[in-house]
Write an enzyme that holds these catalytic residues in place. Structure first.
Site, PDB file in Angstrom:
ATOM      1  N   LYS A 110       0.853  -1.186   0.000  1.00 13.51           N
ATOM      2  CA  LYS A 110       0.000   0.000   0.000  1.00 13.51           C
ATOM      3  C   LYS A 110       0.890   1.238   0.000  1.00 13.51           C
ATOM      4  CE  LYS A 110      -3.891   1.888   2.675  1.00 13.51           C
ATOM      5  NZ  LYS A 110      -4.680   1.713   3.923  1.00 13.51           N
ATOM      6  N   HIS A 112      -0.194   4.423   0.437  1.00 14.80           N
ATOM      7  CA  HIS A 112      -0.779   5.551   1.158  1.00 14.80           C
ATOM      8  C   HIS A 112      -1.169   5.080   2.554  1.00 14.80           C
ATOM      9  CE1 HIS A 112      -4.152   3.347  -0.626  1.00 14.80           C
ATOM     10  NE2 HIS A 112      -4.889   3.799   0.378  1.00 14.80           N
TER      11      HIS A 112
END
Length: 228
Positions: A110, A112
């Site tokens: 991921k 973010h």
């Protein structure tokens, strides 16, 4: 390192086999395995697919883990099946008075929020991996790499069923099982709720029920591909 074995008359294993058959998770017929073999039985942990079944499955895991004497500091559930398994087992262990941290991984990093591939508690100390079965050891190696990269120690793995059959390398049968490989070559303790030997014992003792005739089929498969 050792493998946590079960006795031939293990009541917990027999209870688990009965539960898995009743839930339709352990099925009989003709199924092609990853090794290309035609197996007379198939175990699909993905079919523990409602709250009652998943909760009861977690009870079996927790009881076997507690009885095994394995020392660990946290649980790790490898994506994807290991995620709900690990979470459910963490809840059940806490209910039994053994509250431990739990983490899991994403398949894709991921970029973010918190970022990375790990979710949950910081991965540290001695880690107990929770998964359904060990087929080829590939998923275990991936988990070991993730855990070591986080600075922790991959210590043991808990699985639902040990198929007790020969592994394959480059399409050729070898003398040891995937579970034995994880134990002897990768150095992890292995804790299984039940083994193929337990399934055979159940089938032998319940030959007059819905599983009638399945004992000889499974026994023939074990004689051809089985390991102790």
């Amino acid at each position: 390192m050792t493998i946590i074995d079960t006795a031939a008359d293990d009541a917990l294993a027999q209870e688990f086999v009965e539960f898995a058959i009743g839930a339709g998770v352990l099925r009989f017929g003709e199924f092609k395995t990853k090794a290309g073999r035609l197996s007379p039985y198939f175990f699909n942990a993905g079919l523990f697919d409602d709250g009652i079944k998943l909760g009861r499955l977690a009870q079996f895991y927790a009881r076997r883990i507690m009885d095994s004497g394995i020392e660990f500091d946290m649980l790790f559930g490898p994506a994807y099946k290991g995620i709900p398994l690990g979470a459910a087992v963490a809840i059940e262990l806490a209910r039994l008075g053994r509250n431990v941290p739990f983490a899991y991984n994403r398949k894709e990093a991921k970029d973010h929020g918190e970022g990375g591939t790990l979710v949950g508690a910081p991965v540290k100390g001695r880690v107990l991996i929770v998964d359904d079965v060990i087929s080829a050891g590939t998923a275990v190696r991936e988990s070991i790499g993730i855990i070591k990269a986080a600075g922790a120690t991959p210590h043991a793995i808990a699985i639902a069923l040990d198929r007790q059959e020969k592994a394959t390398e480059n399409g050729v049968d070898v003398a040891y099982s995937a579970v034995q490989q994880v134990r002897d070559q990768l150095g992890l303790q292995v804790c299984a709720i039940a083994r193929l030997a337990d399934l055979l014992q159940y089938l032998e003792q319940h030959g007059d029920t819905a599983v009638q005739g399945r004992h000889e089929e499974v026994l023939a498969y074990r004689r051809r591909y089985g390991v102790d």
